[in-house]
Design a protein around this motif. Structure first.
Motif, short mmCIF file in Angstrom:
data_model
loop_
_atom_site.label_atom_id
_atom_site.label_comp_id
_atom_site.label_asym_id
_atom_site.label_seq_id
_atom_site.Cartn_x
_atom_site.Cartn_y
_atom_site.Cartn_z
N ARG A 5 27.07 41.73 44.17
CA ARG A 5 27.98 43.01 44.22
C ARG A 5 29.23 42.73 45.00
O ARG A 5 30.27 43.27 44.47
CB ARG A 5 26.99 43.79 45.30
N LEU A 6 29.21 41.68 45.87
CA LEU A 6 30.54 41.15 46.52
C LEU A 6 31.52 40.90 45.38
O LEU A 6 32.60 41.28 45.39
CB LEU A 6 30.14 40.48 47.45
N ILE A 7 31.11 40.09 44.55
CA ILE A 7 31.63 39.31 43.38
C ILE A 7 32.17 40.45 42.51
O ILE A 7 33.41 40.53 42.04
CB ILE A 7 31.12 38.28 42.61
N LEU A 8 31.28 41.48 42.06
CA LEU A 8 31.73 42.64 41.18
C LEU A 8 32.66 43.58 41.78
O LEU A 8 33.60 43.87 41.29
CB LEU A 8 30.44 43.38 40.89
N PHE A 9 32.42 43.67 43.04
CA PHE A 9 33.61 44.62 43.82
C PHE A 9 34.92 44.02 43.80
O PHE A 9 35.73 44.66 43.62
CB PHE A 9 32.97 44.88 45.28
N ILE A 10 34.82 42.59 44.19
CA ILE A 10 36.08 42.02 44.10
C ILE A 10 36.96 41.99 42.87
O ILE A 10 37.95 42.30 42.70
CB ILE A 10 35.82 40.48 44.79
N THR A 15 40.97 44.12 39.36
CA THR A 15 41.33 44.99 38.13
C THR A 15 42.23 45.80 38.18
O THR A 15 43.15 46.40 37.61
CB THR A 15 40.45 45.40 37.43
N VAL A 16 41.92 46.81 39.06
CA VAL A 16 42.48 48.09 39.59
C VAL A 16 44.04 47.54 40.29
O VAL A 16 45.03 48.22 39.89
CB VAL A 16 41.84 49.00 40.45
N ILE A 17 44.14 46.63 40.76
CA ILE A 17 45.39 46.26 41.31
C ILE A 17 46.34 45.71 40.31
O ILE A 17 47.60 46.32 40.06
CB ILE A 17 45.21 45.15 42.29
N ALA A 18 45.91 45.01 39.20
CA ALA A 18 46.33 44.44 38.22
C ALA A 18 46.95 45.49 37.06
O ALA A 18 47.80 45.73 36.78
CB ALA A 18 45.65 43.42 37.42
#
Length: 188
Positions: A5-10, A15-18
């Motif tokens: 979940r942590l990897i998915l969240f990061i 992706t949103v920032i990019a």
């Protein structure tokens, strides 16, 4: 499970920032106009498509092929790179530039073909004229043979032909230039 979940969240976070940076490059302060960009790209295309003979000629005339376009249009490579990057991001503008570039190159190509056709016609005309002259000269040389009363050809040898040619040349020269008489010679 927490690690997944942590990897998915990061991953989603990055992706949103990019995606927020998809506004594209900022418009440069010294953006090259579309018209000038078309002219620059035409010159660049013509130089890169020049054959080796033309490139040697350009180099011999102390023309730096790598900087010629920049110098001609009074721009620098950074200004071109920023403008090109800006237009490349704005696809509609870039398509317009390349459509105009293609049309201009096609018109140049048509003019070149037209010029080559005119030169080819002139060359062909000169060749036809030369062949016609040779043909006339052959006919004239054939006329140097005589027929006797029975219609048999009497061929002259080369010395006789040379004599006839000299006589013809002298007759032609006499027709062109009138002799000048000295008044002292006529009175004696």
């Amino acid at each position: 499970m927490i690690l997944k979940r942590l990897i998915l969240f990061i991953g989603i976070f990055f992706t949103v920032i990019a995606c927020n940076n998809l506004k594209g490059p900022e418009k440069p302060k010294n953006l090259i106009s579309k018209d000038k960009m078309v002219d620059i790209l035409i010159d660049a295309k013509l130089i890169t498509s020049a054959n080796s003979k033309n490139k040697i000629t350009m180099r011999d005339s102390s023309l730096n092929i790598n900087t010629y376009v920049y110098e001609k249009h009074k721009i620098d490579s950074l200004q071109f790179a920023l403008s090109n990057n800006y237009y490349a991001f704005h696809v509609e503008d870039y398509e317009d530039i390349y459509t105009r570039l293609t049309d201009s190159l096609e018109r140049l190509k048509a003019k070149l073909k037209e010029k080559e056709a005119i030169e080819w016609k002139a060359q062909t005309k000169r060749e036809e004229d030369s062949l016609e002259q040779v043909s006339k000269e052959k006919e004239r040389l054939k006329s140097l043979t005589n027929k006797d009363s029975l219609g048999t050809l009497i061929k002259r040898d080369s010395v006789q032909i040379e004599d006839v040619l000299i006589e013809q040349s002298l007759e032609e020269m006499e027709n062109l230039i009138e002799p000048i008489f000295d008044s002292d010679n006529n009175s004696q």
